[in-house]
Design a protein around this motif. Sequence first.
Motif, mmCIF file in Angstrom:
data_model
loop_
_atom_site.group_PDB
_atom_site.id
_atom_site.type_symbol
_atom_site.label_atom_id
_atom_site.label_comp_id
_atom_site.label_asym_id
_atom_site.label_seq_id
_atom_site.Cartn_x
_atom_site.Cartn_y
_atom_site.Cartn_z
ATOM 1 N N TRP A 120 -21.784 -106.337 10.602
ATOM 2 C CA TRP A 120 -20.600 -106.574 10.130
ATOM 3 C C TRP A 120 -20.529 -107.749 9.297
ATOM 4 O O TRP A 120 -21.505 -108.850 9.167
ATOM 5 N N ASP A 121 -19.570 -107.956 8.133
ATOM 6 C CA ASP A 121 -19.390 -109.034 7.369
ATOM 7 C C ASP A 121 -18.272 -109.756 7.479
ATOM 8 O O ASP A 121 -17.001 -109.262 7.338
ATOM 9 N N THR A 122 -18.462 -111.064 7.843
ATOM 10 C CA THR A 122 -17.230 -111.734 8.548
ATOM 11 C C THR A 122 -16.341 -112.116 7.256
ATOM 12 O O THR A 122 -15.143 -112.592 7.351
ATOM 13 N N ARG A 123 -16.597 -112.083 5.957
ATOM 14 C CA ARG A 123 -15.670 -112.310 5.007
ATOM 15 C C ARG A 123 -15.071 -111.123 4.350
ATOM 16 O O ARG A 123 -14.088 -111.373 3.554
ATOM 17 N N ASP A 124 -15.594 -110.028 4.659
ATOM 18 C CA ASP A 124 -14.667 -108.588 4.416
ATOM 19 C C ASP A 124 -13.754 -108.258 5.474
ATOM 20 O O ASP A 124 -14.027 -108.000 6.700
ATOM 21 N N LYS A 125 -12.795 -107.811 5.131
ATOM 22 C CA LYS A 125 -11.436 -107.402 6.035
ATOM 23 C C LYS A 125 -11.779 -106.274 6.757
ATOM 24 O O LYS A 125 -11.402 -105.970 7.662
ATOM 25 N N ASN A 126 -12.530 -105.279 6.079
ATOM 26 C CA ASN A 126 -13.040 -104.142 6.570
ATOM 27 C C ASN A 126 -14.242 -104.238 7.476
ATOM 28 O O ASN A 126 -14.706 -103.559 8.377
ATOM 29 N N ASN A 127 -14.887 -105.526 7.534
ATOM 30 C CA ASN A 127 -15.933 -106.025 8.339
ATOM 31 C C ASN A 127 -17.492 -105.047 8.279
ATOM 32 O O ASN A 127 -18.382 -105.499 7.862
ATOM 33 N N GLN A 128 -17.267 -103.839 8.719
ATOM 34 C CA GLN A 128 -18.657 -102.866 8.942
ATOM 35 C C GLN A 128 -19.378 -102.849 7.636
ATOM 36 O O GLN A 128 -18.730 -102.299 6.849
ATOM 37 N N VAL A 129 -20.563 -103.141 7.608
ATOM 38 C CA VAL A 129 -21.328 -102.744 6.697
ATOM 39 C C VAL A 129 -22.643 -101.686 6.790
ATOM 40 O O VAL A 129 -22.478 -100.852 5.968
#
Length: 370
Positions: free
Chosen positions: A97-106
């Motif tokens: 997950w990317d904590t900077r992205d509102k969609n999170n999952q990478v």
Amino acid sequence: MIDQFARLTLSEKAAISIEKTEENYILDLASQPSDPGGDGILAVTGTNNSIRLHSRQNLALKGKITGHQGVVSSVKFGTREPALVYSSSLDATVRCWDTRDKNNQVHKYEGQGDERGMFLSLSVSCDDRTVCCGTEGIDGDTWIMFWDRRKPGIPIRRFTECHNDDITQVQFHPSEVHKMASGSTDGLINIYDLRETDEDDAIEMTLNTESSVGKLGWKGPGGDNLYCITHLETFHIWDSEGDLLAEHKNLKENFKELDYLVDCFEDGSSNFFLLAGSHNGDMQVLSLGDAKSTKCSTVGSLCKGHTDTVRSLSYSSSGCSLVTGGEDGMLCLWTPNNNGREPVTSHSKDSMKVKDKKSRTKPYSKGAKT
């Protein structure tokens, strides 16, 4: 530093759910690498299948990550890319997950066919290139799986013969990308050289704890020492050659008020400490000295924070602060510079929880009563 531990007091407290009927134990904590004095993020896993992000400095809620369909068993931050957080789950997937992205999952990683077992343990190499997970045991079969972090899908490697029961711990070395350890309820700890292509050749040594492995980690100068806490509440530590440096098998007998060991941590001088607790939530900080010490003494007491068993901790040496999470669904922040003030508790609807303690469920088996 020991004086600092003696002065640790509760300064912040936050709950992770508001549902009255939802038993939401905190299972694991991970602290985001940050600049000294920076407000890093805590990733907190619970039995409600989600990950909550809190401020390491004051436990303020920063966000929530959802997507797993089963209990999240473990969580880790990347080292070189600390905005990325990885999670393993009983839904047989590992996710990034990317904590900077509102969609999170990478990315999502999983096994194939019979290898789609529940993931109980997780680790990420120090260069962030390899993700590793250990599975539950199914009819004596277990797997340790490895993925290239940038290439989700089929594992790039798997170990199938290293353990014969649940793999409760996998831990990459903090600075050597090819070195890893695993621990299991079969009582064995394996240390691997991942530069070897064959599984048997990759096992450098096997250590026998004579019990079920609960916690495992690399400590000491350069990460040269490997420690283990077993499910029988014994503590062991070995050097890089596999020689036993110290072990403590009678801590519960020597400290009558203690029921279990939470985890091991060290200060900036490579002194070892154990956090131990009682089932009413009170805890003791035990000093072990250096890795070779056979003595153990209480240096601090942490009381009136938790009301149930404490499962995990995150220690910061820069501020000598400790965060703990437990079966009461509470996060507690302990600091030495509290000046006796009352703990600050968040009362927002999203952070407070009313517990129904009439029934309790095991975190990894929701239908089983304890």
